[in-house]
Design an enzyme around this catalytic site. Structure first.
Site, PDB file in Angstrom:
ATOM      1  N   TYR A   1     -87.506  10.174 -67.903  1.00 54.64           N
ATOM      2  CA  TYR A   1     -87.192   9.642 -66.584  1.00 54.64           C
ATOM      3  C   TYR A   1     -87.302   8.121 -66.496  1.00 54.64           C
ATOM      4  CZ  TYR A   1     -87.528  14.425 -64.768  1.00 54.64           C
ATOM      5  OH  TYR A   1     -87.327  15.759 -64.526  1.00 54.64           O
TER       6      TYR A   1
ATOM      7  N   ARG B   1     -80.755  25.669 -67.202  1.00 52.76           N
ATOM      8  CA  ARG B   1     -82.115  25.746 -67.720  1.00 52.76           C
ATOM      9  C   ARG B   1     -83.047  26.184 -66.603  1.00 52.76           C
ATOM     10  NH1 ARG B   1     -86.444  21.369 -68.390  1.00 52.76           N
ATOM     11  NH2 ARG B   1     -88.007  22.492 -69.560  1.00 52.76           N
TER      12      ARG B   1
ATOM     13  N   ASN C   1     -87.703  15.504 -72.072  1.00 54.83           N
ATOM     14  CA  ASN C   1     -87.630  15.171 -70.653  1.00 54.83           C
ATOM     15  C   ASN C   1     -87.909  13.692 -70.509  1.00 54.83           C
ATOM     16  OD1 ASN C   1     -87.321  17.883 -70.232  1.00 54.83           O
ATOM     17  ND2 ASN C   1     -89.244  18.176 -69.123  1.00 54.83           N
TER      18      ASN C   1
ATOM     19  N   GLN D   1     -91.171  26.155 -58.893  1.00 56.55           N
ATOM     20  CA  GLN D   1     -90.574  25.165 -58.011  1.00 56.55           C
ATOM     21  C   GLN D   1     -89.449  25.715 -57.143  1.00 56.55           C
ATOM     22  OE1 GLN D   1     -90.413  22.201 -61.468  1.00 56.55           O
ATOM     23  NE2 GLN D   1     -90.684  20.841 -59.735  1.00 56.55           N
TER      24      GLN D   1
ATOM     25  N   ASN E   1     -92.664  23.590 -71.498  1.00 55.53           N
ATOM     26  CA  ASN E   1     -92.185  22.397 -70.828  1.00 55.53           C
ATOM     27  C   ASN E   1     -93.328  21.402 -70.697  1.00 55.53           C
ATOM     28  OD1 ASN E   1     -90.168  20.896 -69.118  1.00 55.53           O
ATOM     29  ND2 ASN E   1     -91.929  20.966 -67.742  1.00 55.53           N
ATOM     30  N   GLU E   2     -93.156  20.224 -71.291  1.00 57.39           N
ATOM     31  CA  GLU E   2     -94.095  19.124 -71.123  1.00 57.39           C
ATOM     32  C   GLU E   2     -95.554  19.536 -71.296  1.00 57.39           C
ATOM     33  OE1 GLU E   2     -93.320  17.118 -67.451  1.00 57.39           O
ATOM     34  OE2 GLU E   2     -91.288  16.582 -68.031  1.00 57.39           O
TER      35      GLU E   2
ATOM     36  N   TRP F   1     -82.110  17.073 -63.939  1.00 57.33           N
ATOM     37  CA  TRP F   1     -83.169  17.530 -63.042  1.00 57.33           C
ATOM     38  C   TRP F   1     -82.947  16.906 -61.690  1.00 57.33           C
ATOM     39  CZ3 TRP F   1     -86.762  21.269 -63.609  1.00 57.33           C
ATOM     40  CH2 TRP F   1     -87.626  21.431 -62.509  1.00 57.33           C
TER      41      TRP F   1
ATOM     42  N   GLU G   1     -92.004  19.892 -55.490  1.00 54.49           N
ATOM     43  CA  GLU G   1     -92.288  18.851 -56.477  1.00 54.49           C
ATOM     44  C   GLU G   1     -93.803  18.778 -56.744  1.00 54.49           C
ATOM     45  OE1 GLU G   1     -90.751  17.346 -58.702  1.00 54.49           O
ATOM     46  OE2 GLU G   1     -92.209  15.795 -59.170  1.00 54.49           O
ATOM     47  N   TRP G   2     -94.359  19.871 -57.231  1.00 55.05           N
ATOM     48  CA  TRP G   2     -95.754  19.965 -57.655  1.00 55.05           C
ATOM     49  C   TRP G   2     -96.700  19.320 -56.632  1.00 55.05           C
ATOM     50  CZ3 TRP G   2     -95.500  23.735 -60.815  1.00 55.05           C
ATOM     51  CH2 TRP G   2     -94.417  23.868 -61.676  1.00 55.05           C
TER      52      TRP G   2
ATOM     53  N   GLU H   1     -84.427  17.337 -69.343  1.00 54.03           N
ATOM     54  CA  GLU H   1     -84.561  16.868 -67.963  1.00 54.03           C
ATOM     55  C   GLU H   1     -84.296  15.380 -67.920  1.00 54.03           C
ATOM     56  OE1 GLU H   1     -88.257  17.690 -65.898  1.00 54.03           O
ATOM     57  OE2 GLU H   1     -88.259  19.761 -66.612  1.00 54.03           O
TER      58      GLU H   1
ATOM     59  N   HIS I   1     -93.470  26.915 -67.903  1.00 51.14           N
ATOM     60  CA  HIS I   1     -93.347  25.689 -67.106  1.00 51.14           C
ATOM     61  C   HIS I   1     -94.537  25.643 -66.135  1.00 51.14           C
ATOM     62  CE1 HIS I   1     -90.185  22.517 -65.832  1.00 51.14           C
ATOM     63  NE2 HIS I   1     -91.275  22.240 -65.134  1.00 51.14           N
TER      64      HIS I   1
HETATM   65  C1  GBH Z   1     -90.846  16.789 -64.847  1.00 49.35           C
HETATM   66  O1  GBH Z   1     -91.934  16.041 -65.304  1.00 49.35           O
HETATM   67  C2  GBH Z   1     -91.208  18.255 -64.653  1.00 49.35           C
HETATM   68  O2  GBH Z   1     -90.904  18.999 -65.816  1.00 49.35           O
HETATM   69  C3  GBH Z   1     -90.515  18.871 -63.476  1.00 49.35           C
HETATM   70  O3  GBH Z   1     -91.075  20.127 -63.216  1.00 49.35           O
HETATM   71  C4  GBH Z   1     -90.637  17.933 -62.304  1.00 49.35           C
HETATM   72  O4  GBH Z   1     -90.159  18.476 -61.112  1.00 49.35           O
HETATM   73  C5  GBH Z   1     -89.866  16.677 -62.646  1.00 49.35           C
HETATM   74  O5  GBH Z   1     -90.409  16.090 -63.771  1.00 49.35           O
HETATM   75  C6  GBH Z   1     -89.919  15.594 -61.572  1.00 49.35           C
HETATM   76  O6  GBH Z   1     -91.221  15.133 -61.426  1.00 49.35           O
HETATM   77  O7  GBH Z   1     -99.037  12.841 -60.549  1.00 49.35           O
HETATM   78  O8  GBH Z   1     -98.763  10.459 -60.408  1.00 49.35           O
HETATM   79  O9  GBH Z   1    -100.166  11.429 -62.124  1.00 49.35           O
HETATM   80  C7  GBH Z   1     -91.657  14.670 -65.561  1.00 49.35           C
HETATM   81  C8  GBH Z   1     -92.879  13.969 -66.137  1.00 49.35           C
HETATM   82  C9  GBH Z   1     -95.216  13.927 -65.722  1.00 49.35           C
HETATM   83  C10 GBH Z   1     -93.751  12.783 -64.273  1.00 49.35           C
HETATM   84  C11 GBH Z   1     -96.276  13.924 -64.627  1.00 49.35           C
HETATM   85  C12 GBH Z   1     -94.786  12.768 -63.181  1.00 49.35           C
HETATM   86  C13 GBH Z   1     -97.100  12.878 -62.678  1.00 49.35           C
HETATM   87  C14 GBH Z   1     -97.605  11.534 -62.351  1.00 49.35           C
HETATM   88  N1  GBH Z   1     -93.914  13.933 -65.115  1.00 49.35           N
HETATM   89  N2  GBH Z   1     -96.118  12.782 -63.759  1.00 49.35           N
HETATM   90  S1  GBH Z   1     -98.990  11.573 -61.281  1.00 49.35           S
END
Ligand code: GBH
Length: 455
Positions: A298, A84, A296, A28, A173-174, A406, A413-414, A364, A129
């Site tokens: 949110y 981290r 982690n 990232q 991670n996750e 985080w 952001e993936w 996170e 990760h």
């Molecule tokens: C974290 O995941 C990650 O560890 C970190 O790398 C990332 O940047 C951060 O959150 C913020 O997203 O694609 O709609 O199906 C948090 C848990 C699991 C939340 C996957 C988002 C994707 C939903 N994440 N989820 S979707």
């Protein structure tokens, strides 16, 4: 659960030596995707295949491969005690195995670690990760049982080179995201659709990899380096939609399918037939398989019972649940993330009860927006979530030892590319030098750290 307690702001301080930090991950932020002998990872492949919003990639990202000194300055300004970050497996072993050890990659992480320590910031290092070396995906990635030994070989290299200075290690991670999003619904790399069988194999191999690496550290490094090895799991809080017994059972089941899937084998009662389970677990529990649980967190989901029938072979449908959001919870820039601070406290309490009071690090927690400099919603989010964490420590006696926001800065952001911003620092991705600027939340978070809580 009385509402008053939920809404009350708790004045008080965190324990002395509480670890305050900020978090990032290699793909990232680093960029330098093919520099100095780095091999490709499945995230390079995934983004180059155009799977990301606006065809964005992490080729340059925040350019931290060249600008790690700036990152350390930003951490310094926040006043954190910890940082981290994660190691890119294919940067230090181009094809994932020892035959392709890359001294330049090792040098990069040595420089970063030394710069942190010179500034009195302790590294907390994630080994995985999500960026598997592409070469290992060719043989099946996490579905291949041979991955367990390969991961251990990689971990040994990291412990050998960095273990003298790194005292907090996170194996994964996750892993839920690796398994379900990578191999279940295929929205994350490697994008394999195998929701009824593959996901269970992937999870099994990840758990075995974690445990193997935990014991590797115990047997060969702990006496010399005296560090800790844990795993970071992600979990939303799951609140019953109604007080109906079916929904209460559904919410509990949903937690077990999400967190328990990984945490029960490592922190709880093991697995497999009950008599085996009892005998093996009794000893394994005493022997231990992790020094701490990284969490982690949110958001929260509501949960109701919903019979999904038998027409699906899928981890998801196996649960017989629906997980809507409450309309009361504020929206964010991410559709999976709604704001509900007290969910963190309830989840910490659930973990304490189910896993017998483990050491927890919140590895996170944070929120997304469009990148405003006066990021009021982030300032409120951090204040309220951290306050709920304080209640968990003070009122519920949960053994939380640290908190990593985080994220240190806006980053890749993936699947959403650079469209959702989680940073304490703004990064300008239109300028080659990727300048970093503090947002309002830097002041908010730095003050909480400096006060070690809320006066
Ligand atoms: C974290 O995941 C990650 O560890 C970190 O790398 C990332 O940047 C951060 O959150 C913020 O997203 O694609 O709609 O199906 C948090 C848990 C699991 C939340 C996957 C988002 C994707 C939903 N994440 N989820 S979707």
């Amino acid at each position: 659960e009385d509402l008053e307690e939920r809404d009350m702001f708790y004045k008080g301080l965190f324990p002395p030596n509480f670890a305050w930090g900020a978090a990032t991950s290699a793909y990232q932020i680093e960029g330098g995707w093919n520099e100095d002998g780095k091999g490709p990872s499945i995230w390079d492949d995934f983004s180059h295949a155009g799977k990301i919003a606006y065809q964005q990639t992490g080729d340059v990202a925040c350019d931290s491969y060249h600008q790690y000194k700036k990152d350390v300055e930003m951490l310094k300004k926040l006043g954190v005690s910890h940082y981290r970050f994660s190691i890119a497996w294919s940067r230090i072993m181009a094809n994932g195995t020892i035959g392709t050890l890359n001294p330049k990659g090792i040098e990069y992480y040595n420089n970063l670690i030394n710069e942190l320590l010179a500034n009195n910031i302790q590294p907390m290092v994630t080994l995985y990760h999500w960026d598997l070396p592409s070469a290992l995906q060719k043989t099946g990635g996490w579905k291949d049982p041979a991955i367990v030994d390969k991961f251990a070989e990689y971990a040994r290299v990291c412990f050998t080179h960095f273990g003298d200075r790194v005292k907090l290690w996170i194996t994964f991670n996750e892993p839920f995201v690796v398994s379900w999003l990578g191999y279940g619904i295929a929205v994350m790399a490697p994008g394999v659709y195998d929701p009824g069988v593959g996901v269970y194999q992937v999870t099994h191999h990840i758990i075995k990899s974690h445990v193997k690496v935990y014991h590797l550290y115990n047997d060969h490094f702990r006496s010399r380096y005296n560090g800790k090895v844990g795993i970071t799991l992600d979990c939303d809080w799951k609140e019953p939609l109604t007080d109906n017994a079916l929904d209460r059972y559904a919410a509990e089941r949903s937690l077990k399918f999400k967190l328990g899937w990984f945490a029960d084998p490592i922190f709880g009662n093991g697995d497999y037939p009950s008599v085996m389970k009892r005998y093996i677990a009794r000893k394994s529990k005493l022997q231990g398989a992790s020094d701490f649980i990284g969490l982690n967190h949110y958001t929260t989901n509501l949960v109701n019972h919903k019979d999904k029938g038998i027409g699906w072979h899928s981890y998801d449908a196996n649960q017989d649940t629906d997980t809507p959001f409450s309309p009361c919870w504020n929206r964010t820039r991410s559709n999976w993330l709604r704001v509900n601070p007290w969910g963190l406290r309830k989840l910490l309490r659930w973990i304490k009860e189910r896993y017998r009071d483990p050491v927890v690090y919140v590895t996170e927690n944070g929120v997304s927006d469009d990148g405003e400099m006066d990021d009021v919603s982030r300032q409120t989010y951090y204040t309220r979530y951290i306050n709920e964490m304080l209640k968990a420590i003070k009122l519920d006696n949960v053994d939380v030892r640290g908190y990593m926001a985080w994220s240190l800065m806006d980053n890749f952001e993936w699947g959403s590319g650079f469209t959702q911003k989680f940073g304490l620092y703004h990064v300008d991705f239109d300028i080659d030098s990727r300048p970093r600027t503090p947002k309002g939340s830097v002041t908010t978070y730095a003050k909480i750290i400096q006060d070690n809580g809320f006066h």
